[in-house]
Design an enzyme around this catalytic site. Structure first.
Site, PDB file in Angstrom:
ATOM      1  N   ASP A  82       0.942  -1.236   0.020  1.00 56.19           N
ATOM      2  CA  ASP A  82       0.122   0.097  -0.057  1.00 56.19           C
ATOM      3  C   ASP A  82       0.840   1.078   0.155  1.00 56.19           C
ATOM      4  O   ASP A  82       1.992   1.412   0.629  1.00 56.19           O
ATOM      5  CB  ASP A  82      -0.825   0.069   1.330  1.00 56.19           C
ATOM      6  CG  ASP A  82      -2.024   0.917   1.329  1.00 56.19           C
ATOM      7  OD1 ASP A  82      -2.308   1.471   0.200  1.00 56.19           O
ATOM      8  OD2 ASP A  82      -2.534   1.397   2.438  1.00 56.19           O
ATOM      9  N   HIS A  83       0.465   2.175  -0.843  1.00 60.05           N
ATOM     10  CA  HIS A  83       1.310   3.366  -1.040  1.00 60.05           C
ATOM     11  C   HIS A  83       2.874   3.286  -1.148  1.00 60.05           C
ATOM     12  O   HIS A  83       3.669   3.851  -0.450  1.00 60.05           O
ATOM     13  CB  HIS A  83       1.153   4.069   0.408  1.00 60.05           C
ATOM     14  CG  HIS A  83      -0.310   4.859   0.235  1.00 60.05           C
ATOM     15  ND1 HIS A  83      -0.942   5.784  -0.265  1.00 60.05           N
ATOM     16  CD2 HIS A  83      -1.383   4.414   1.463  1.00 60.05           C
ATOM     17  CE1 HIS A  83      -2.149   6.026   0.154  1.00 60.05           C
ATOM     18  NE2 HIS A  83      -2.501   5.267   1.005  1.00 60.05           N
ATOM     19  N   ASP A 104       2.247   4.929  -5.246  1.00 64.69           N
ATOM     20  CA  ASP A 104       1.564   6.308  -4.881  1.00 64.69           C
ATOM     21  C   ASP A 104       2.323   7.799  -5.474  1.00 64.69           C
ATOM     22  O   ASP A 104       3.348   7.946  -4.658  1.00 64.69           O
ATOM     23  CB  ASP A 104       1.283   6.403  -3.471  1.00 64.69           C
ATOM     24  CG  ASP A 104       0.619   7.776  -3.029  1.00 64.69           C
ATOM     25  OD1 ASP A 104       0.261   8.577  -3.784  1.00 64.69           O
ATOM     26  OD2 ASP A 104       0.243   7.867  -1.974  1.00 64.69           O
ATOM     27  N   HIS A 181      -7.539   9.895   4.678  1.00 61.84           N
ATOM     28  CA  HIS A 181      -7.205   9.026   5.478  1.00 61.84           C
ATOM     29  C   HIS A 181      -7.402   9.457   6.893  1.00 61.84           C
ATOM     30  O   HIS A 181      -7.050  10.542   7.331  1.00 61.84           O
ATOM     31  CB  HIS A 181      -5.390   9.066   5.286  1.00 61.84           C
ATOM     32  CG  HIS A 181      -5.517   8.444   3.933  1.00 61.84           C
ATOM     33  ND1 HIS A 181      -4.653   9.199   3.062  1.00 61.84           N
ATOM     34  CD2 HIS A 181      -5.324   6.845   3.453  1.00 61.84           C
ATOM     35  CE1 HIS A 181      -4.458   8.178   1.825  1.00 61.84           C
ATOM     36  NE2 HIS A 181      -4.842   7.008   2.106  1.00 61.84           N
ATOM     37  N   GLY A 210      -9.137   5.601   2.675  1.00 60.03           N
ATOM     38  CA  GLY A 210      -9.509   6.522   3.860  1.00 60.03           C
ATOM     39  C   GLY A 210     -10.994   6.315   4.069  1.00 60.03           C
ATOM     40  O   GLY A 210     -11.891   6.829   4.081  1.00 60.03           O
ATOM     41  N   GLY A 211     -11.218   4.527   4.183  1.00 60.81           N
ATOM     42  CA  GLY A 211     -12.690   4.110   4.287  1.00 60.81           C
ATOM     43  C   GLY A 211     -13.254   4.434   5.891  1.00 60.81           C
ATOM     44  O   GLY A 211     -14.476   4.436   6.047  1.00 60.81           O
TER      45      GLY A 211
HETATM   46  P1  13P Z   1      -8.203   4.905   7.080  1.00 58.79           P
HETATM   47  O1  13P Z   1      -7.217   4.944   7.788  1.00 58.79           O
HETATM   48  O2  13P Z   1      -8.815   6.223   6.838  1.00 58.79           O
HETATM   49  O3  13P Z   1      -9.225   3.816   7.121  1.00 58.79           O
HETATM   50  O4  13P Z   1      -7.844   4.759   5.448  1.00 58.79           O
HETATM   51  C1  13P Z   1      -6.827   3.472   5.211  1.00 58.79           C
HETATM   52  C2  13P Z   1      -6.143   3.691   3.948  1.00 58.79           C
HETATM   53  O5  13P Z   1      -6.513   4.467   3.097  1.00 58.79           O
HETATM   54  C3  13P Z   1      -5.060   3.065   3.773  1.00 58.79           C
HETATM   55  O6  13P Z   1      -4.602   3.061   2.377  1.00 58.79           O
END
Ligand code: 13P
Length: 391
Positions: A82-83, A104, A181, A210-211
């Protein structure tokens, strides 16, 4: 063995109207909670390892644990960087066992984002690994208050998204439509009209970062408009943090195991809630039926040397180990000598590739071509090689 190709997993989600969670993990407690939730809900899932978290754990150790957990699971699992911040990060992640990578470069100028992403896509696809790109900017930091790190949200433009996907060849796209996020500041307002247009223009699985903090209804609307992967972390970190504070307030002398007691259950409850809400619950068997099993290929050579002595052969193999283990898609390089002194072949190489595609990309990689032409083939004329898949 339920490690599967993430492209197939997310293709199934995209075409069947649900989303898979990309759950970031920062410890074994997270890993165990995520897998247990998936098993309980029969849900496909993505174990996400965010480069921004590498200060908190050893990435190499974490990938070993994640891979074992994925292989032991009866549900489909993918392991994703991720990222990822650079080309080298993507190569390292693939060679350590990630079978999905995110680039990213969203903070860079459009042309620079395209150039870096394209280079990573070409390398990753040659390893069979799908790539997530990001366009627009999702502000904030995972696990923190969004107002502490507001940044500037830059919404994804529909036209740029089309050009970006055409030029880079990414398999999935993370879009910025109003999420942040970390913990939300107030009520999140999402631009669903923009999302709908992006989905119509691209027709590939979309990703929301950013769920944490979105409502059930917002998640449903995201999924209706092409979101097939939802990144989720802060709510899990908060569930664990709340449980730890509760443990300490009950017994302020408790040690490590007392402090973390019950945090897996707290995270697991939140993950299961998401799986049910996002529709991934119950989809495990359908995904297993269509997704490619993610399996390494072993490239084995047994050989004898001529025009060189054993010490020179050993030096050549040591150099080969060093050079070839950096080729994208190479998990490990082992060399050895036959135990029996009268063996028909005296030396061996074993190179593990992450995926069948690497047979070709390894053969053509400049490091391999140079080593094979200049150091190996001149002395190892008598050899047998085979690429095999484990039964
Ligand atoms: P949150 O921490 O807001 O759930 O976002 C997680 C995220 O987007 C990781 O890439």
């Amino acid at each position: 063995m339920a490690l599967v190709n993430m492209r197939d997993m997310l293709g199934h989600a995209y075409h069947n109207g649900y989303a898979v969670g990309g759950f970031d993990l920062v410890s074994l407690d997270f890993l165990e909670a995520i897998i247990a939730a998936g098993e309980a809900q029969r849900a496909p899932l993505i174990l996400s390892l965010a480069e921004s978290h590498f200060d908190y754990y050893d990435f190499e150790l974490a990938t070993v644990a994640a891979e074992l957990a994925a292989k032991r699971a009866s549900i489909p699992v993918a392991i994703h960087l991720d990222h990822g911040a650079s080309f080298d990060s993507a190569v390292k992640a693939i060679n350590l066992g990630c079978n999905g990578v995110m680039v990213d470069a969203s903070h860079q100028a459009f042309e620079d984002n395209v150039a870096l992403t394209k280079k990573i896509v070409s390398m990753a696809h040659a390893c069979g690994v799908p790539v997530e790109g990001e366009l627009g900017y999702v502000a904030g930091v995972e696990g923190e208050d969004a107002e502490k790190h507001p940044g500037e949200v830059i919404y994804t433009s529909v036209d740029e998204a089309k050009t970006y996907v055409e030029q880079t060849g990414v398999d999935l796209l993370a879009v910025s439509i109003g999420t942040v996020h970390g913990r939300m500041k107030g009520e999140p307002v999402l631009d669903f009209e923009r999302l709908q247009k992006i989905n119509e223009a691209l027709n590939i699985p979309l990703v929301i970062h950013g769920g944490t903090g979105l409502s059930d209804q917002q998640f449903h609307q995201l999924i209706e408009n092409g979101v097939a992967k939802i990144n989720y972390y802060t709510a899990l970190a908060d569930a664990a943090g709340n449980k730890m504070r509760e443990n300490v307030s009950r017994d302020d002398r408790c040690g490590y195991t007392g402090i973390v007691d019950g945090i897996q259950d707290a995270m697991r409850a939140e993950i299961e809630r998401c799986m049910v809400n996002w529709g991934s619950a119950g989809q495990a068997d359908a995904v297993l039926a269509v997704a490619e099993a993610w399996q390494p290929v072993h490239h084995v050579i047994i050989f004898n040397v001529e025009n060189c002595d054993d010490a020179q052969a050993s030096n050549m193999m040591q150099q080969g180990e060093k050079l070839l283990s950096r080729v994208p898609g190479v998990r490990r390089v082992l060399t050895g000598n036959a135990v029996q002194t009268d063996a028909k072949y005296k030396f061996t190489w074993l190179v593990e590739f992450v995926h069948e595609n690497v047979i070709e990309s390894y053969r053509n990689h400049p490091a391999h071509v140079t080593f094979a032409d200049n150091m190996f083939r001149p002395v190892a004329g008598d050899r047998i090689s085979i690429d095999f898949r484990q039964n």
